[in-house]
Design a protein around this motif. Structure first.
Motif, short mmCIF file in Angstrom:
data_model
loop_
_atom_site.label_atom_id
_atom_site.label_comp_id
_atom_site.label_asym_id
_atom_site.label_seq_id
_atom_site.Cartn_x
_atom_site.Cartn_y
_atom_site.Cartn_z
N ASP A 36 0.83 -0.91 -0.20
CA ASP A 36 0.33 0.16 0.29
C ASP A 36 0.60 1.27 0.20
OD1 ASP A 36 -2.47 -1.85 -0.08
OD2 ASP A 36 -2.73 -0.83 2.04
N ALA A 37 1.74 1.08 1.00
CA ALA A 37 2.69 2.65 0.59
C ALA A 37 3.50 2.86 0.20
CB ALA A 37 3.55 1.98 1.67
N ALA A 38 4.60 1.12 -0.54
CA ALA A 38 4.77 2.30 -1.94
C ALA A 38 4.01 2.51 -3.17
CB ALA A 38 5.41 1.05 -2.84
N ILE A 39 2.92 1.88 -3.25
CA ILE A 39 1.64 2.57 -4.38
C ILE A 39 1.31 3.60 -3.66
CG2 ILE A 39 0.15 2.03 -5.69
CD1 ILE A 39 0.54 -0.74 -5.58
N PHE A 40 0.55 4.06 -2.95
CA PHE A 40 0.77 5.36 -2.34
C PHE A 40 1.58 6.52 -2.35
CE2 PHE A 40 -3.23 3.27 -0.22
CZ PHE A 40 -4.02 3.53 -1.22
N ALA A 41 2.67 5.74 -1.78
CA ALA A 41 3.87 7.05 -2.47
C ALA A 41 3.77 7.45 -4.05
CB ALA A 41 5.68 6.36 -2.16
N MET A 42 3.57 6.65 -4.89
CA MET A 42 4.02 7.09 -6.30
C MET A 42 2.80 7.76 -6.81
SD MET A 42 3.94 3.34 -7.97
CE MET A 42 3.32 3.65 -9.93
N ALA A 43 1.97 7.80 -5.78
CA ALA A 43 0.71 9.08 -5.95
C ALA A 43 0.95 10.02 -5.71
CB ALA A 43 -0.87 8.44 -5.76
N VAL A 44 1.40 10.62 -4.50
CA VAL A 44 2.41 11.76 -4.01
C VAL A 44 2.77 12.03 -5.01
CG1 VAL A 44 3.78 12.60 -1.91
CG2 VAL A 44 2.69 10.41 -1.63
N VAL A 45 3.61 11.86 -5.41
CA VAL A 45 3.86 12.90 -6.09
C VAL A 45 3.35 12.77 -8.19
CG1 VAL A 45 6.82 12.08 -8.06
CG2 VAL A 45 6.82 11.40 -5.86
N ASN A 46 3.15 11.94 -8.20
CA ASN A 46 2.26 11.63 -9.67
C ASN A 46 1.19 12.68 -9.09
OD1 ASN A 46 1.51 11.09 -12.58
ND2 ASN A 46 -0.09 10.33 -11.42
N ILE A 47 0.68 12.63 -8.55
CA ILE A 47 -0.87 14.25 -8.20
C ILE A 47 -0.37 15.49 -8.30
CG2 ILE A 47 -2.45 14.70 -6.64
CD1 ILE A 47 -2.94 11.51 -6.13
N LEU A 48 0.94 15.08 -7.08
CA LEU A 48 1.61 16.53 -7.08
C LEU A 48 1.91 17.52 -8.64
CD1 LEU A 48 2.84 19.20 -5.30
CD2 LEU A 48 5.18 17.84 -5.26
N ALA A 49 2.52 16.53 -9.34
CA ALA A 49 2.96 17.02 -10.58
C ALA A 49 1.70 17.24 -11.44
CB ALA A 49 3.29 16.11 -11.70
N LEU A 50 0.26 16.58 -11.00
CA LEU A 50 -0.75 16.45 -11.87
C LEU A 50 -1.44 17.93 -11.97
CD1 LEU A 50 -2.81 13.04 -11.40
CD2 LEU A 50 -1.28 14.29 -13.86
N TYR A 51 -0.89 18.32 -10.58
CA TYR A 51 -1.55 19.56 -10.41
C TYR A 51 -1.21 20.87 -11.36
CZ TYR A 51 -4.24 18.37 -6.66
OH TYR A 51 -4.99 17.19 -5.58
N PHE A 52 0.38 21.09 -11.01
CA PHE A 52 0.77 21.56 -11.99
C PHE A 52 1.04 21.09 -13.47
CE2 PHE A 52 3.68 21.96 -8.45
CZ PHE A 52 3.39 23.18 -8.34
N LEU A 53 0.00 19.83 -14.37
CA LEU A 53 0.25 19.80 -16.19
C LEU A 53 -1.02 20.06 -16.55
CD1 LEU A 53 2.44 16.47 -15.70
CD2 LEU A 53 3.77 19.47 -16.43
N MET A 54 -2.00 19.85 -15.29
CA MET A 54 -3.50 19.82 -15.26
C MET A 54 -4.20 21.09 -16.45
SD MET A 54 -5.84 20.22 -12.28
CE MET A 54 -6.30 21.96 -10.84
N LYS A 55 -3.43 21.92 -16.84
CA LYS A 55 -4.06 22.80 -17.57
C LYS A 55 -3.69 22.61 -18.81
CE LYS A 55 -0.03 26.40 -16.53
NZ LYS A 55 0.65 27.05 -16.08
N LEU A 56 -2.29 21.74 -19.30
CA LEU A 56 -2.27 21.21 -20.63
C LEU A 56 -3.27 20.55 -21.17
CD1 LEU A 56 1.69 20.35 -19.72
CD2 LEU A 56 0.85 22.43 -21.28
#
Lengths: 145, 515
Positions: free
Chosen positions: B473-493
């Motif tokens: 669980d922890a490893a998969i959710f850790a991916m989400a920490v980074v991915n979602i943070l990046a998605l907030y910046f990229l969502m305007k694209l």
């Protein structure tokens, strides 16, 4: 007006007889163009692994060039040497539907195919590409045995 | 460590591995592997599942749900507005016949689904309902519906920013869109985030995509044959996976590809039959789901307990926001990256809203959870709900199906093993993509990762469930920490793509093809 004939090849020896028959027809018709078609059996609804998906584009190119080299180009070269106007096509998809679609697109007068040499259980249930073509094509179909 | 995790683990462990097993295996190889593993992964796990101060609510669950809500609102409920269009795309209505032979939308969706549909839908849901009660289902469905927007965002970016190599192969995923997208927007830190994501993706592949699967597959087999050391199952699984990913034995993968969708259909079919047999209970079951969602109906932690369980299991099952699907979807051949986003949003719908809900309904309807008729509340056994035979996890789902169709547990056991295997194959690919992003593409580099992957199968099967599920669980959710943070910046694209595409679709410039 040039009469167009679509010749479907399956890479087997029997295909040669279909080409020979088409050559004979072409010489009788006179102003005639033969369209040599090879279809790579493929379904957009099959299941693949991520790795296969990654490689798919590359494989498709390989499949097309291999079919051109081994089946279509030799047939076209043979026809041209015999003085027949011919060109080749390789497509992916369901064999019968693709050949029918090409015949329609090109406004072909006839489809010429060889009787499939492969039999087997699946063909008995669903019918071979050749029999599907005979049943559903909108232009006359000649099956060379 | 917060209450629900501890309770979930103890509940899960008691069901799948009885106490006698621990006693028997004291000082065995399995036990040593287990202890060492738990000690190494402990701090990482505690950080990911830390509760929000003053509450019992893990911050990571909040992180995923807030993101899904933000994407849903930002894209104006894209999952509902473009739902019909998504179906049309999967059917191939917009596929150019000249592109025949390339990866279709259907194939990309099916590949991604085979990575997500699996134990999360069978074991994970049972854990959620077993602790959070029927109400957890409501929150799970809600999380699934919201998660569709997260999936849409990441998969659009996955295709838009993938690498296409001269030989025609492609590589895509969050590591590529993070580094390329950030540099396109002139933002700093893209490379660092991409590297961080890749590290977590490798850990996720080894955890949830590998150890958890191996562990549960072993639990299933041991449940039928009687207990035996986990490393034996591990070695057998590792050998088969080795044959596929290193030996290139395509036939095994090909058989799995065909059997897994069939198993999925069989599973949903069996669930539907059970629902039809008990049609008079469906209304009651939904009543329980709604009542439980807002009152908890006596479960530990009440409404919040139900909510946490539902949200958490939904995220683990459909992986929306995790970034893994973006890797799977990026191989599709399309001129419009956003079309793959539309297709991918069906994934949480099929995985969570349909399949997970089926599991939950079967468990509820077959009366596995013990309810006190006088109070209408569920009877607790420790922090989880008491069940008919004390089952939890896979065993609970199995008992629920077995209550109506006596032979179904055998089918389910085969399904679990096959799902575990197909998920492993999918995740070995996701992990490999992250690995090659970090260490470069090349035969030797790839071989090292694949060997590590096989070794972890043995470790996963040998370790007990507690530390494995924690780490997974922890490893998969850790991916989400980074991915979602990046998605907030990229969502305007993605927004720009969405606006342009909608405009052209309205103007009739995006045409259907005659097939």
């Amino acid at each position: 007006m040039t009469t167009k004939l679509v010749v479907g090849l399956d890479g087997h020896k029997s295909g040669d007889r279909a080409v020979d028959h088409a050559t004979m027809l072409a010489s009788l018709i006179g102003d005639c163009e033969l369209i040599i078609v090879y279809v790579v059996e493929w379904s957009p609804y099959s299941f693949q692994t991520a790795e296969e998906n990654e490689q798919r584009h590359k494989r498709r190119e390989q499949e097309i060039s291999m079919a051109m080299e081994r089946v279509v180009d030799p047939a076209v070269a043979k026809l041209k040497a015999a003085g027949v106007n011919a060109r080749g096509l390789v497509r992916h998809g369901d064999v019968a539907s693709i050949i029918m679609a090409i015949a329609e697109e090109e406004g072909a007068a006839q489809i010429i195919v060889s009787r499939s040499s492969e039999g087997g259980f699946v063909n008995r249930i669903f019918g071979s590409a050749t029999s599907n073509l005979v049943m559903h094509a909108s232009v006359p179909v000649t099956v060379v045995s | 460590m917060n209450f629900f995790k501890t309770s979930m683990l103890s509940a899960f462990a008691t069901a799948t591995l009885p106490a006698s097993v621990f006693a028997q295996e004291a000082m065995t190889l399995d036990q040593k592997v287990n202890e060492t593993f738990a000690a190494i992964t402990g701090p990482f796990v505690s950080f990911i599942f830390a509760p929000i101060p003053g509450t019992a609510f893990p911050w990571i669950v909040m992180w995923l749900v807030i993101a899904a809500t933000v994407f849903t609102l930002y894209f104006g409920f894209v999952q509902f507005r473009f739902f019909k269009h998504s179906i049309s795309l999967v059917k191939g209505d917009y596929a150019d016949p000249n592109d025949a032979g390339e990866v279709s939308h259907f194939q990309a969706l099916a590949t991604a689904l085979s990575g997500t549909v699996g134990l999360g839908n069978i074991a994970g849901v049972a854990v959620a309902v077993g602790i959070g009660g029927p109400g957890a289902t409501f929150w799970m469905i809600l999380a699934g519906l919201l998660g569709m927007a997260s999936k849409f965002t990441e998969c659009t970016l996955g295709v838009k920013y993938r690498n296409e190599y001269p030989d025609g192969t492609v590589s895509g995923g969050p590591m590529y869109y993070i580094s390329k997208g950030f540099s396109e927007l002139g933002l700093p830190g893209g490379k660092i985030l991409a590297v961080l994501f890749s590290i977590f993706c490798i850990l996720g592949a080894l955890g949830g995509g590998n150890m958890f699967q191996a562990n549960q597959a072993h639990a299933q087999i041991a449940g039928i044959t009687g207990d035996y050391p986990g490393w034996i199952t591990g070695i057998v699984f590792a050998a088969v996976v080795y044959a596929v990913i290193i030996g290139g034995v395509k036939s095994i993968a090909r058989v799995t590809e065909k059997v897994v969708p069939f198993m999925g259909i069989l599973y949903v079919g069996a669930a539907l039959i059970i629902l039809v047999i008990n049609y008079d209970m469906i209304g009651w079951a939904f009543g329980q789901i709604f009542a439980g969602a807002f009152t908890g109906l006596g479960v530990a932690g009440g409404m919040v307990g139900a909510l946490i369980q539902g949200f958490k299991r939904a995220a683990f099952s459909n992986e929306a926001g995790v970034g893994s699907a973006a890797i799977a979807h990026s191989a599709v051949r399309t001129k419009e990256p956003i079309t793959e986003g539309f297709v991918s949003l069906l994934e949480p719908l099929i995985d969570t809203v349909v399949i997970c809900t089926m599991t939950a309904l079967v468990i509820i309807i077959t009366g596995q959870l013990i309810n006190d008729p006088e109070t209408g509340l569920y009877v607790l056994d420790g922090s989880r709900i008491a069940t008919v035979d004390g089952n939890t996890g896979v065993a609970l789902t199995s008992a629920a199906f077995g209550a109506s169709i006596s032979w179904f547990p055998y089918v389910l056991a085969i399904a679990v093993i096959l799902f575990a295997f197909s998920t492993m194959i999918s995740w070995s690919y996701y992990g490999l993509k992250a690995w090659t992003y970090l260490f470069g593409e090349g035969k030797n580099s790839e071989l090292i990762f694949k060997l590590i992957f096989c070794v972890f199968i043995v470790i996963g099967a040998a370790a007990s469930l507690g530390p494995v599920i924690d780490f997974s669980d922890a490893a998969i959710f850790a991916m989400a920490v980074v991915n979602i943070l990046a998605l907030y910046f990229l969502m305007k694209l993605v927004k720009a793509e969405l606006e342009s595409y909608s405009e052209r679709l309205r103007a009739g410039q995006i045409k259907k093809f005659k097939h």
